[in-house]
Design a protein around this motif. Structure first.
Motif, short mmCIF file in Angstrom:
data_model
loop_
_atom_site.label_atom_id
_atom_site.label_comp_id
_atom_site.label_asym_id
_atom_site.label_seq_id
_atom_site.Cartn_x
_atom_site.Cartn_y
_atom_site.Cartn_z
N ALA A 1 50.69 22.44 -70.34
CA ALA A 1 51.19 23.14 -69.16
C ALA A 1 52.51 22.53 -68.70
CB ALA A 1 50.16 23.08 -68.04
N ARG A 2 52.60 21.21 -68.75
CA ARG A 2 53.84 20.53 -68.35
C ARG A 2 54.98 20.91 -69.29
NH1 ARG A 2 55.62 16.29 -65.14
NH2 ARG A 2 57.25 14.99 -66.04
N LEU A 3 54.71 20.95 -70.59
CA LEU A 3 55.75 21.33 -71.55
C LEU A 3 56.19 22.78 -71.34
CD1 LEU A 3 54.46 19.57 -74.79
CD2 LEU A 3 56.46 18.96 -73.42
N ALA A 4 55.23 23.66 -71.08
CA ALA A 4 55.57 25.06 -70.81
C ALA A 4 56.42 25.17 -69.55
CB ALA A 4 54.30 25.90 -70.69
N SER A 5 56.08 24.39 -68.55
CA SER A 5 56.84 24.37 -67.31
C SER A 5 58.26 23.88 -67.56
CB SER A 5 56.13 23.48 -66.28
OG SER A 5 56.83 23.46 -65.06
N MET A 6 58.37 22.81 -68.34
CA MET A 6 59.70 22.28 -68.64
C MET A 6 60.53 23.29 -69.42
SD MET A 6 58.78 18.30 -69.42
CE MET A 6 60.45 17.70 -69.45
N LYS A 7 59.89 24.06 -70.29
CA LYS A 7 60.61 25.08 -71.04
C LYS A 7 61.13 26.17 -70.09
CE LYS A 7 60.16 28.40 -74.76
NZ LYS A 7 59.28 29.25 -75.51
N ARG A 8 60.27 26.61 -69.17
CA ARG A 8 60.71 27.63 -68.20
C ARG A 8 61.86 27.11 -67.35
NH1 ARG A 8 55.16 28.27 -67.92
NH2 ARG A 8 55.01 27.01 -66.03
N ILE A 9 61.78 25.86 -66.95
CA ILE A 9 62.84 25.26 -66.13
C ILE A 9 64.15 25.19 -66.93
CG2 ILE A 9 63.59 23.12 -65.02
CD1 ILE A 9 60.55 22.72 -64.30
N ALA A 10 64.04 24.76 -68.19
CA ALA A 10 65.24 24.66 -69.03
C ALA A 10 65.89 26.04 -69.18
CB ALA A 10 64.87 24.08 -70.39
N GLU A 11 65.07 27.07 -69.33
CA GLU A 11 65.61 28.43 -69.47
C GLU A 11 66.31 28.89 -68.20
OE1 GLU A 11 62.05 30.56 -70.51
OE2 GLU A 11 62.17 29.98 -72.63
N ARG A 12 65.95 28.34 -67.05
CA ARG A 12 66.54 28.75 -65.77
C ARG A 12 67.55 27.73 -65.24
NH1 ARG A 12 63.67 32.11 -67.56
NH2 ARG A 12 62.48 33.68 -66.49
N SER A 13 67.85 26.71 -66.02
CA SER A 13 68.71 25.63 -65.51
C SER A 13 70.09 26.14 -65.11
CB SER A 13 68.82 24.49 -66.52
OG SER A 13 69.47 24.92 -67.70
N GLY A 14 70.63 27.10 -65.85
CA GLY A 14 71.94 27.66 -65.48
C GLY A 14 71.90 28.31 -64.11
N GLU A 15 70.85 29.09 -63.87
CA GLU A 15 70.72 29.74 -62.56
C GLU A 15 70.51 28.71 -61.46
OE1 GLU A 15 68.04 33.41 -62.85
OE2 GLU A 15 67.79 32.41 -64.80
#
Length: 142
Positions: free
Chosen positions: A82-96
């Protein structure tokens, strides 16, 4: 006491060695010695009977401990996934997230930035848990 034990239980252990693997014989011997030390008043058949009575309970205890350890390992693995999935979502939104942060400088947290912008974590495709991790990551970067 060892000589007395050997005299009393030696025949039983020799017989056990003929039919059981050595590891089981050693376990049996240990249990016989323990019971004999705790209850020297018992006769050999009683000690042997008690030893065999204890083994199923120990096996159940070991099985329960193993199941609990497996459940903890599964929970830890799920939490890590779950933490890795969360980090992936965050990385995908880091620009925003970076763009929003630059539009609202001086805010102490990303939650304050989002509040000022009038948007939610969900609007960005992130959960509240993701938001907590965003704050942890951003605090570590400062």
């Amino acid at each position: 006491m060892t000589n007395r034990f050997d005299a009393q239980f030696g025949g039983i252990l020799r017989s056990a060695r003929e039919i059981l693997p050595e590891s089981s014989v050693l376990r049996l011997e240990g249990k016989l010695r323990q019971i004999h030390a705790e209850r020297p008043d018992l006769d050999v058949p009683e000690v042997v009977s008690m030893a065999f009575d204890v083994f199923p309970g120990e096996a159940i205890d070991a099985r329960i401990a193993l199941e609990e350890a497996r459940a903890r390992a599964d929970e830890e693995a799920a939490a890590e996934a779950a933490r890795l999935a969360s980090m992936k979502r965050i990385a995908e939104r880091s620009g925003e997230l970076d763009a929003l942060e630059s539009q609202y400088p001086g805010r102490a947290t990303m939650a304050e930035v989002l509040a000022e912008a009038g948007i939610s974590w969900a609007y960005l495709g992130l959960s509240e848990q993701d938001g907590i991790l965003v704050e942890e990551i951003r605090q570590g970067m400062r």
